[in-house]
Scaffold this active site. Sequence first.
Site, PDB file in Angstrom:
ATOM      1  N   ASP A   1       1.472  -5.754  13.019  1.00  0.00           N
ATOM      2  CA  ASP A   1       2.200  -4.515  11.961  1.00  0.00           C
ATOM      3  C   ASP A   1       3.440  -5.362  11.280  1.00  0.00           C
ATOM      4  O   ASP A   1       4.092  -6.046  11.803  1.00  0.00           O
ATOM      5  CB  ASP A   1       2.994  -3.419  12.929  1.00  0.00           C
TER       6      ASP A   1
ATOM      7  N   THR B   1       9.329   8.967  14.273  1.00  0.00           N
ATOM      8  CA  THR B   1      10.457   9.458  15.453  1.00  0.00           C
ATOM      9  C   THR B   1      11.319  10.494  14.512  1.00  0.00           C
ATOM     10  O   THR B   1      11.863  10.538  13.442  1.00  0.00           O
ATOM     11  CB  THR B   1      11.513   8.400  15.644  1.00  0.00           C
TER      12      THR B   1
HETATM   13 ZN    ZN Z   1       6.136   0.382  10.035  1.00  0.00          ZN
END
Ligand code: ZN
Length: 392
Positions: free
Chosen positions: A82, A212
Site C-alpha cells: 500500500d 476509521t
Molecule cells: Zn491509504
Amino acid sequence: MPLVHLSDMIGHASRHNYAVGAFGVNNLHFLEGIMQAAENRRAPVVLNLIAPHFENQTFDILMPAVTSAAQCATVPVAINFDHGTDIASAERAIRAGCNGVMVDTSALPFSDNLWQTRDIVAMAHACGVTVEGELGYVPGIEGENARNHPGELAYTSAAEAAGFVERTQVDCLAVSIGTVHGRMKGSPKLDFARLAKIREATSVPLVIHGGTGLTDDQFRRLIANGIAKINDYTALSDAANRCIRENVSADPKGGHSGLLAGVRDVVRNEVERCIHLWGCSGRAAEVLAQCRPWHGAEHVVLFNVPATISENEISSILREGKKSLQAIPGVRNISTSRSIQPDGEYRYCLSISLASKSAIEVFQDHPAQQRFENSDLWPRVTEHLTLDLEES
Ligand SMILES: [Zn+2]
C-alpha cells in the site's frame, strides 16, 4: 495454496455487493489476529503492507511470515503493498511476494500521476500483479491523527476518474470523497453523490482509504455505491493501543510480553466486526471457487561446462549473473547449486524463482537475461536443459 489474484477477489466483491477488507499488518500480532478473524468468519482477506510503516529491513523480514500465513490459510488471501510511491518500491514489493501494489502518486499533478501510474501498471501487469491507483487526495497517514498531516483533501472528479482508469489500465481505484487517513477530528461527511457519479463513469471496482470513524450506516452506503475494498489500519491500531494501556494500568511493572498480551485478540475482534459489517462473512468458498489461484513460478537451467573451465570461473560468472538478473521485475530469488554426484548428467543448476507464470516471459525477454545467456552462459556451456515450472 489459498493465495488468489487480488483483482479477482475485488471483482467478486464488486459483483456481489460487499467489500473485502485490506487490513494493515505491521507485526506478527496483527498478522495472527487478522488471519484468525478471516478463518473464523470464513472470509476472503487482503493482508495490507503499508509502505510508510516500514523502515530499514522490517518489510523484507516480515514478508516471509505474511506469505507463510497466506499459504497456511484455508480462506482466500491476497497480499497488497500500500502507498508505494515509485516503480522501484512496487518492484521490491513484487519481489518480496506481494500480488497487489497500490500506487500513491496522487499528490502529483493529474498528468504526472497518470504517467507514473501507467508505467507501474505496465510493469506489474506483465508480472500478473494487480494495481490500485489513487485519484484525488486522502490526507494523512494511517494510524496517526489526521491533524498531524494537514494536507488539503482533494476530491476525486468523475470525469478525471474515467480518463485516468482508461489511460492507466489500473484494476481498481482509490477515491477521495471525504475520508482521511488516521483519526479524524469531528465526524466525516461523505460525498455519496460524487461516489455514485464516479462509479457510473468508471469500469473498475472502487476503494476507500481512511475508513476509521465512519458509522455502520456510512459503510453500508459506501458499499451500496460501488466500494469493493476498504483499507483499515487505524481502528486496529487503536484497539491494540487500548489493550496495551489497560495492561500497563493493571500491572505497571509488567514485562514486555505482559504489555502485549491480548493484542492479537483485540485485533481479531475488530477485524471480525469489520468483515461482518462489510458483508464479507461466509464468502471464502465461492471466492476460492471463482478466483484464479496465485502461484509462483520457477525457471531452472541445468548445464555442463567443459573441463577447461574452472570452478572459480563458473562461480564468478554465476555470481555476476545473479547480480544483474536479480534486478529484473518479477524475479524473487536466484539460487545456484552444484550436483552432489560428480558424474551426474548435469553438473550445475541455476534456479530463478519468479512472482508468477507471466513473470517468466518478462524475464526471458529482458535485455539483462538475454545478455547473460548469450554472452556469458551459452558460449561456455556444452549442454543444457531448461525447465519452466509453476508452484502447485
Ligand atoms: Zn491509504
